[in-house]
Design a protein around this motif. Structure first.
Motif, short mmCIF file in Angstrom:
data_model
loop_
_atom_site.label_atom_id
_atom_site.label_comp_id
_atom_site.label_asym_id
_atom_site.label_seq_id
_atom_site.Cartn_x
_atom_site.Cartn_y
_atom_site.Cartn_z
N ALA A 21 3.13 -13.32 134.16
CA ALA A 21 3.80 -12.14 133.63
C ALA A 21 5.27 -12.06 134.03
N ILE A 22 5.72 -12.94 134.91
CA ILE A 22 7.13 -12.88 135.33
C ILE A 22 8.06 -13.27 134.19
N SER A 23 7.50 -13.92 133.15
CA SER A 23 8.32 -14.29 131.99
C SER A 23 8.87 -13.07 131.26
N ALA A 24 8.23 -11.91 131.45
CA ALA A 24 8.69 -10.67 130.82
C ALA A 24 9.72 -9.94 131.65
N GLY A 25 10.11 -10.53 132.78
CA GLY A 25 11.13 -9.94 133.62
C GLY A 25 10.58 -9.31 134.89
N TYR A 26 11.46 -9.05 135.82
CA TYR A 26 11.07 -8.47 137.11
C TYR A 26 12.27 -7.72 137.69
N ASP A 27 11.99 -6.89 138.66
CA ASP A 27 13.03 -6.18 139.41
C ASP A 27 12.83 -6.45 140.89
N LEU A 28 13.91 -6.41 141.64
CA LEU A 28 13.79 -6.49 143.10
C LEU A 28 13.30 -5.13 143.58
N HIS A 29 12.11 -5.12 144.17
CA HIS A 29 11.40 -3.86 144.46
C HIS A 29 11.87 -3.23 145.77
N ASP A 30 11.68 -3.92 146.87
CA ASP A 30 12.11 -3.41 148.17
C ASP A 30 12.13 -4.56 149.16
N GLN A 31 12.31 -4.26 150.42
CA GLN A 31 12.30 -5.29 151.46
C GLN A 31 11.75 -4.69 152.74
N TYR A 32 11.23 -5.57 153.59
CA TYR A 32 10.76 -5.13 154.90
C TYR A 32 11.02 -6.23 155.92
N ARG A 33 10.89 -5.90 157.16
CA ARG A 33 11.24 -6.84 158.23
C ARG A 33 10.02 -7.17 159.07
N SER A 34 9.79 -8.45 159.30
CA SER A 34 8.72 -8.89 160.18
C SER A 34 9.19 -8.75 161.63
N ARG A 35 8.51 -7.89 162.37
CA ARG A 35 8.89 -7.71 163.77
C ARG A 35 8.61 -8.96 164.58
N LYS A 36 7.54 -9.64 164.25
CA LYS A 36 7.15 -10.82 165.03
C LYS A 36 8.19 -11.92 164.95
N LEU A 37 8.68 -12.19 163.73
CA LEU A 37 9.63 -13.30 163.54
C LEU A 37 11.06 -12.82 163.33
N LEU A 81 12.39 -11.38 160.74
CA LEU A 81 12.75 -11.97 159.46
C LEU A 81 12.59 -10.94 158.36
N LYS A 82 13.60 -10.87 157.48
CA LYS A 82 13.56 -9.93 156.37
C LYS A 82 12.91 -10.59 155.16
N LEU A 83 11.96 -9.88 154.52
CA LEU A 83 11.28 -10.38 153.33
C LEU A 83 11.50 -9.41 152.17
N ARG A 84 11.75 -9.97 151.00
CA ARG A 84 11.95 -9.15 149.81
C ARG A 84 10.69 -9.16 148.95
N ARG A 85 10.49 -8.07 148.20
CA ARG A 85 9.39 -7.99 147.25
C ARG A 85 9.95 -7.75 145.85
N ILE A 86 9.25 -8.29 144.87
CA ILE A 86 9.65 -8.11 143.47
C ILE A 86 8.54 -7.40 142.71
#
Length: 418
Positions: A61-77, A79-84
């Motif tokens: 379904a990504i062929s129909a487009g996507y938006d950058l949704h939000d982001q969160y940070r892994s405390r353990k590593l 590291l910032k991760l983004r969600r779409i």
């Protein structure tokens, strides 16, 4: 110790389990990833490039487009991760770099060498002694490799998906009880493997049905053309029930081994020469003719067990000849026997399974996927330049030169395309 979980876990689930909401992608370095994740435009450009180059790593379904949704940070590593978020379905996926293991349990490069040693059966106690942490950390990190869809992680396009299969069962033990490990292979890779407590038709149909379900989850129209099996009637009937149109080919090598075990010396050499001469027949009619001549010669010159085995081989002509109607079919089980030999060594080194069949099932899947992605040794790479791993042989490319990065990327979304 190898398999020690006693309480019911995901290992007892009837289907593979890995988060299907993670998209794993290759980044050149952590520095490149940090620059991308901090910059909206750069991150989107990177994703668009990966979608164009490797659409199989993303939901359809990504062929129909996507938006950058939000982001969160892994405390353990740290590291910032983004969600779409997909425009068509509204589903949200986390984009994870391949230098991080699932659930952010650690960095890939820090754990890769220790997990590589599992290919040779090095105990978790030894890994903990040399690399630190504890045995259960390494057990969980390694066992997680087996949670992805085996077909989806190994075969990346329908064009290269093997349709001529080889199957066999390995007898082993789980918590002191005898079980079988039904295995499906082709192209030097494990395509299906599980644990069954029953070796009858119903048990094997359910076991091999797991491979069929995984293959159809990735390639809905998948149908094998041929399956090479040994003479176990339950195995052959199970495949007839799963795929009624499949061509069943009886493994010729199993008959040869039984004959070879019953004769010695010069007689053995003469018998095997004649038996393999039959195998090398170019057409079905020549095969049948040579088989009749072998039976006639056997009646005059052989006696006892070896004569009985030759006679048995000749009686099974109708089960050997379908291979001539399907030229690409395997005629011996070598392709799966080599893989099961490797599996057998690992199970022996671990003193087999010490917990439930479900836990052992997840372990053999981890062994199988690690085999599919393991890097070939220096000697083979020098003799055959360009060969990297079984995954590379099958697909013709790799996502990353490091085997564990490559496995994690190929297992994006659990090996599925949602």
């Amino acid at each position: 110790m190898l398999f020690v979980m006693k309480k019911r876990t995901q290992a007892d689930s009837p289907t593979p389990s890995i988060s299907q909401k993670y998209i794993c992608l290759p980044f050149e370095s952590e520095e490149q990833y940090a620059k991308c994740v901090e910059n909206y435009r750069r991150f989107r450009e990177f994703l668009d490039g990966q979608i164009a180059a490797h659409p199989e790593l993303f939901p359809e379904a990504i062929s129909a487009g996507y938006d950058l949704h939000d982001q969160y940070r892994s405390r353990k590593l740290k590291l910032k991760l983004r969600r779409i978020k997909l425009n068509r379905t509204g589903e949200v996926f986390t984009v994870r770099p391949s230098f991080v293991l699932p659930y952010c349990v650690g960095r890939t490069d820090e754990l890769e060498k220790a997990l590589y040693l599992r290919l040779w059966g090095v105990p978790f106690t030894a890994l903990a002694y040399v690399f630190g942490r504890d045995e259960m950390f390494w057990y969980r990190a390694w066992i997680a490799l087996g949670r992805a869809n085996l077909v989806g992680a190994t075969v990346k396009s329908e064009a290269v998906c093997p349709r001529d299969l080889i199957v066999d069962e390995k007898i082993t033990w789980a918590d002191g009880q005898e079980v079988v490990v039904p295995t499906t292979a082709s192209g030097g890779c494990f395509l299906g493997i599980t644990v069954s407590e029953r070796d009858n038709t119903e048990g094997l149909q359910a076991a091999y049905g797991e491979f069929a379900s995984e293959a159809k989850a990735v390639f809905p129209d998948y149908r094998p053309l041929s399956v090479c099996t040994d003479g176990w009637a339950a195995t052959r009937e199970a495949w007839r029930l799963l795929f009624p149109q499949v061509t069943l080919v009886l493994c010729y090598l199993h008959s040869v081994i039984k004959i070879a075990a019953r004769c010695t010396g010069q007689l053995r050499q003469e018998v095997l020469t004649r038996v393999w001469h039959v195998y090398r027949a170019e057409t079905k009619s020549k095969f049948s003719q040579r088989l009749r001549r072998l039976e006639q010669w056997s009646a005059k010159h052989l006696s006892g067990g070896v004569a009985e085995m030759v006679k048995k081989l000749c009686r099974r002509r109708a089960e050997f000849t379908p291979a001539y109607d399907c030229p690409q079919a395997a005629r011996t089980s070598n392709g799966v026997d080599r893989l099961l030999n490797h599996l057998d060594r690992l199970l022996y080194a671990a003193c087999y399974g010490h917990s439930t069949p479900g836990s052992l099932r997840l372990a053999v899947r981890a062994m199988a996927l690690q085999w599919n992605f393991h890097p070939y040794g220096k000697r083979l790479r020098e003799e055959e330049p360009g060969r990297i791993s079984p995954f590379h042989d099958l697909n013709g490319f790799v996502y990353h030169q490091n085997w564990l990065h490559n496995l994690l990327i190929a297992s994006s979304m659990g090996g599925l395309r949602l």
